[in-house]
Write an enzyme that holds these catalytic residues in place. Structure first.
Site, PDB file in Angstrom:
ATOM      1  N   ASP A  34      76.930  34.580  27.083  1.00 21.54           N
ATOM      2  CA  ASP A  34      76.933  34.351  28.526  1.00 21.54           C
ATOM      3  C   ASP A  34      75.507  34.371  29.096  1.00 21.54           C
ATOM      4  OD1 ASP A  34      78.113  33.871  30.914  1.00 21.54           O
ATOM      5  OD2 ASP A  34      78.800  35.913  31.248  1.00 21.54           O
ATOM      6  N   ASN A  82      86.681  26.271  30.615  1.00 22.97           N
ATOM      7  CA  ASN A  82      85.391  25.596  30.831  1.00 22.97           C
ATOM      8  C   ASN A  82      85.527  24.122  31.233  1.00 22.97           C
ATOM      9  OD1 ASN A  82      83.461  27.473  28.332  1.00 22.97           O
ATOM     10  ND2 ASN A  82      83.736  27.843  30.514  1.00 22.97           N
TER      11      ASN A  82
HETATM   12  C1  FPP Z   1      77.986  30.294  28.913  1.00 21.90           C
HETATM   13  O1  FPP Z   1      76.821  30.358  29.708  1.00 21.90           O
HETATM   14  C2  FPP Z   1      77.790  29.725  27.585  1.00 21.90           C
HETATM   15  C3  FPP Z   1      78.449  28.622  27.106  1.00 21.90           C
HETATM   16  C4  FPP Z   1      79.363  27.779  27.907  1.00 21.90           C
HETATM   17  C5  FPP Z   1      78.262  28.319  25.670  1.00 21.90           C
HETATM   18  C6  FPP Z   1      77.534  27.041  25.359  1.00 21.90           C
HETATM   19  C7  FPP Z   1      77.524  26.805  23.910  1.00 21.90           C
HETATM   20  C8  FPP Z   1      76.501  27.057  23.042  1.00 21.90           C
HETATM   21  C9  FPP Z   1      75.202  27.583  23.496  1.00 21.90           C
HETATM   22  C10 FPP Z   1      76.628  26.868  21.561  1.00 21.90           C
HETATM   23  C11 FPP Z   1      77.098  25.556  20.998  1.00 21.90           C
HETATM   24  C12 FPP Z   1      77.130  25.664  19.539  1.00 21.90           C
HETATM   25  C13 FPP Z   1      77.613  24.841  18.542  1.00 21.90           C
HETATM   26  C14 FPP Z   1      77.526  25.280  17.156  1.00 21.90           C
HETATM   27  C15 FPP Z   1      78.248  23.545  18.748  1.00 21.90           C
HETATM   28  P1  FPP Z   1      77.079  30.089  31.255  1.00 21.90           P
HETATM   29  O2  FPP Z   1      76.887  28.640  31.520  1.00 21.90           O
HETATM   30  O3  FPP Z   1      78.438  30.606  31.628  1.00 21.90           O
HETATM   31  O4  FPP Z   1      75.980  30.949  31.939  1.00 21.90           O
HETATM   32  P2  FPP Z   1      76.042  31.531  33.426  1.00 21.90           P
HETATM   33  O5  FPP Z   1      77.093  32.601  33.401  1.00 21.90           O
HETATM   34  O6  FPP Z   1      74.663  32.065  33.623  1.00 21.90           O
HETATM   35  O7  FPP Z   1      76.401  30.406  34.342  1.00 21.90           O
END
Ligand code: FPP
Length: 259
Positions: A34, A82
């Site tokens: 996160d 998401n």
């Molecule tokens: C949340 O941060 C994180 C994600 C939605 C994960 C994104 C995916 C990766 C980094 C890895 C992908 C990997 C592979 C192997 C395909 P957020 O956007 O919720 O952060 P925030 O809470 O600050 O808005």
């Protein structure tokens, strides 16, 4: 900017920090990655740049877990919720997953990583599904760390699916409801065959499970850090493992001293 996984050669493996007990490491670590969006916003960058940097943090974590002898790493990459993000961000994430998979497959193979994608993969773009099927098949017999990427994953959906699969077998007369136990139930989950996580790490300070591995995390130790996911590094993983090794795991029982 991006470093291929394969740049780690045997000679460059990170040694386990001396204050960690190699015999008491978690066999399976799960991570809720996160804080990507906040990491980017704080730098005046578009949110998606945080996801790009988040991939680097994930590769770093995978490499360290593998070097330090942790058997499995399960990461929450995209939840069933998401899809509600702006279309542009969802599109970026799907393309990012495709690019990362295409770019890293050779390295995953070389490093003996066994990759699996857990979740309902049907709604994903066809190109991504193909890459996933190919990567899963090509790494299925690898002997190294199990790397599970939860994609279009939701804990409740996974439990409902498991119940449905069992109900179908009962309805077909193949299964006696009385024989349904925890092992049989767990065998219907996406994680079938994987042991439950011993440690859950959540970054960015949020203190929630967010529909992640609801069944599997029953006895996991929780480590919540304020570090934002793109900044998650060796020091942060080391701190999480030290925290874990300081815990008394009782699984609902009592410890040796009877406490
Ligand atoms: C949340 O941060 C994180 C994600 C939605 C994960 C994104 C995916 C990766 C980094 C890895 C992908 C990997 C592979 C192997 C395909 P957020 O956007 O919720 O952060 P925030 O809470 O600050 O808005």
């Amino acid at each position: 900017m991006s470093r291929a996984l394969a740049t780690t050669t045997a000679s460059k493996r990170s040694p386990l920090p001396a204050d960690l007990d190699a015999t008491r490491l978690p066999a399976h670590v799960a991570v809720i990655m996160d804080g990507n969006g906040r990491w980017a916003s704080r730098r005046g960058l578009p949110r998606v740049m945080g996801h790009r940097e988040g991939v680097e943090a994930l590769k770093r974590t995978l490499r360290l877990c593998s070097d330090w002898g942790i058997g499995a790493l399960t990461a929450y990459a995209f939840s069933t919720e998401n899809w509600n993000r702006p279309g542009e961000e969802v599109g970026f994430l799907m393309t990012l997953f495709e690019r990362v998979l295409a770019r890293e497959l050779e390295a995953l193979e070389q490093e003996q990583v066994r990759i699996r994608f857990l979740g309902d993969l049907e709604p994903l773009p066809a190109g991504l599904r193909e890459l996933i099927a190919n990567a899963t098949a090509r790494t299925a017999h690898n002997s190294g760390i199990h790397f599970n990427v939860c994609t279009n994953y939701g804990g409740r959906a996974e439990l409902v699916r498991a119940a449905r699969l069992l109900a179908e077998r009962v309805a077909a007369g193949e299964l006696d409801p009385a024989s349904i136990n925890e092992d049989l139930f767990a065998a219907q989950l996406h994680t079938a065959g994987e042991r439950d996580p011993d440690l859950l790490i959540r970054t960015s300070g949020e203190q929630r499970i967010s529909n992640f591995l609801l069944w599997q995390l029953a006895y996991a130790e929780l480590h919540i850090t304020n570090v934002l996911w793109p900044d998650f590094d060796e020091r942060a993983l080391h701190a999480a493992l030290l925290d874990y090794q300081g815990r008394q795991r009782r699984f609902g029982g009592v410890d040796a001293a009877g406490a």
